[in-house]
Scaffold this active site. Structure first.
Site, PDB file in Angstrom:
ATOM      1  CB  SER A 192      -0.941   0.009   1.203  1.00 45.69           C
ATOM      2  OG  SER A 192      -0.217  -0.066   2.426  1.00 45.69           O
ATOM      3  CG  HIS A 220      -3.615  -1.043  -2.113  1.00 49.32           C
ATOM      4  ND1 HIS A 220      -4.011   0.274  -2.225  1.00 49.32           N
ATOM      5  CD2 HIS A 220      -3.571  -1.318  -0.790  1.00 49.32           C
ATOM      6  CE1 HIS A 220      -4.190   0.777  -1.014  1.00 49.32           C
ATOM      7  NE2 HIS A 220      -3.927  -0.165  -0.124  1.00 49.32           N
ATOM      8  CE  LYS A 251      -7.298   0.129  -0.096  1.00 44.81           C
ATOM      9  NZ  LYS A 251      -8.031  -0.139   1.140  1.00 44.81           N
TER      10      LYS A 251
END
Length: 418
Positions: A192, A220, A251
């Site tokens: 991250s 991610h 995200k």
């Protein structure tokens, strides 16, 4: 006669080791955190009364503003109200949850999936349940904090290894073989802070050689990498060798929540045993509806162009920062991720540089010690698929102006690696 505790439990909040520097940063107005945003998450946002290019968001596909995703949230709100006021076990499961879990499993290519209210709970609730005292968990030192929290909660023996160092991983596996319990290796697919990709084929090889299970946090990576956007495990061809894959909705999937995908027997065990799942309120319906709609966009014919544009924007920003003399952290894999970190090294300089960029109309994130090792302070920039070249150029021009002014006053910043 009453007795008082020898130490006030609140004493630690006064005069702690970072109090002095925090006070100085507040006085200088260079604290980069808790800045209110007064517009939707988008490539350009309004913060504290001014427009700023948003280079600090995890909204990688830009789907928070997609009408289909917003309609999914509206439909869920109209159908189920603002909240479910109970856990999934009791009154908190709707058809939306079941559809989302089924479609996540299809997307990940696994037998089943379970949806948690937050991504943090997904890691804590899985690791704290699957692991037990007597087991060993081996974790990359760059893993997300929620992984560490889950490892500590489990009371399993924790053997960390240096970030992406396969020799250190193998040494940890050798030692774990003598610990006597089960062994689980946990790594981020995309890390991250640095945005680098784990060497998953080699990690999977080592797990197989030592009889360890493997869990990959794709927070991610999901909605970023791979032809299906299923993450680093898909991109690197190891989906069939990863036992558990975790991901988030906060995200690329434009909502809030988390999931774990894997074998049916493990997921069912989590459903009836994970305290973080059983004893927390179910996600609000709008969040589930938005995540499901975003997943359907990603899995539609519109998904591949979004993924391609995200990769192109990541390369554009990375190359632009490099050309302007910044030291961009790179892992050597050649895999573009939307996280583009700029190394500053010094915490105070990093905060000052952040403020200068903010004043020039660009918002980025800062990573200071202890979030990064001492001397590893960086500006964490990130792009969305919905950024256009004009907006990215506007941000890059601001970086150029800030760099020139900053170096004139404070000395040179770290330059590009040769």
């Amino acid at each position: 006669m009453t007795q008082q505790a020898a130490v006030d439990v609140f004493a630690k909040v006064r005069g702690h080791e970072r109090a002095e520097i925090l006070a100085a940063a507040r006085e200088a107005d260079v604290i980069p955190y808790f800045r209110p945003m007064t517009s939707p998450a988008a490539p350009v946002v309004e913060m504290e009364g001014a427009e700023r290019v948003m280079l600090g968001s995890n909204n990688y596909l830009g789907l928070t503003a997609d009408e289909r995703v917003m309609q999914g949230a509206r439909d869920a709100l109209e159908a189920y109200g603002t909240g479910l006021t109970g856990s999934r076990l009791l009154n908190g499961t709707t058809p939306l949850h079941l559809d989302l879990e089924r479609e996540i499993a299809e997307w990940m290519g696994t037998e089943d999936a379970i949806v948690f209210t937050t991504g943090h709970q997904a890691n804590v609730g899985t690791l704290g349940t699957i692991l037990a005292p007597g087991d060993t968990v081996i974790a990359d030192s760059g893993d997300h904090a929620s992984i560490l929290d889950g490892c500590l909660l489990s009371r399993a023996k924790l053997r960390p290894f240096r970030h992406n160092r396969l020799d250190k991983l193998e040494r940890a596996l050798e030692r774990a073989a003598g610990d006597g319990g089960g062994v689980l290796v946990v790594v981020d697919g995309v890390f991250s802070m640095e945005g680098d990709v784990a060497p998953l084929p080699e990690v999977a090889d080592l797990c197989q050689a030592y009889g360890a299970r493997l869990m990959v946090d794709e927070a991610h990576g999901a909605g970023v990498l791979g032809a299906r956007g299923a993450g680093a495990s898909e991109l690197l061809g190891v989906e069939d060798r990863v036992d558990l894959r975790m991901g988030t909705f906060s995200k690329s999937l434009a909502s809030c929540g988390g999931f774990v995908a894997g074998s049916a027997e493990v997921i069912e065990y989590l459903r009836i045993s994970s305290r973080a799942f059983l004893f927390t309120a179910s996600s609000v319906p709008a969040a589930v509806g938005a995540a499901l709609a975003a997943l359907r966009v990603l899995r539609s014919e519109d998904g591949p162009p979004l993924l391609a544009q995200l990769g192109e924007n990541a390369r554009y920003l990375r190359d632009g920062l490099h050309e302007r003399g910044f030291k961009v952290v790179e892992d050597g894999s050649g895999i573009p991720t939307p996280i583009v970190p700029v190394l500053v090294e010094d915490d105070w300089k990093c905060a000052l540089l952040w403020k200068a960029l903010y004043d020039e109309g660009v918002f980025v994130n800062t990573a200071l010690h202890p979030a990064v090792p001492p001397g590893g302070a960086l500006l964490r920039t990130s792009v969305m698929a919905t950024h256009d070249a004009t907006t990215l150029d506007r941000a890059l021009d601001a970086f150029s102006r800030v760099k020139a002014a900053f170096e004139a006053e404070h000395g040179p910043l770290p330059g590009p690696a040769s």
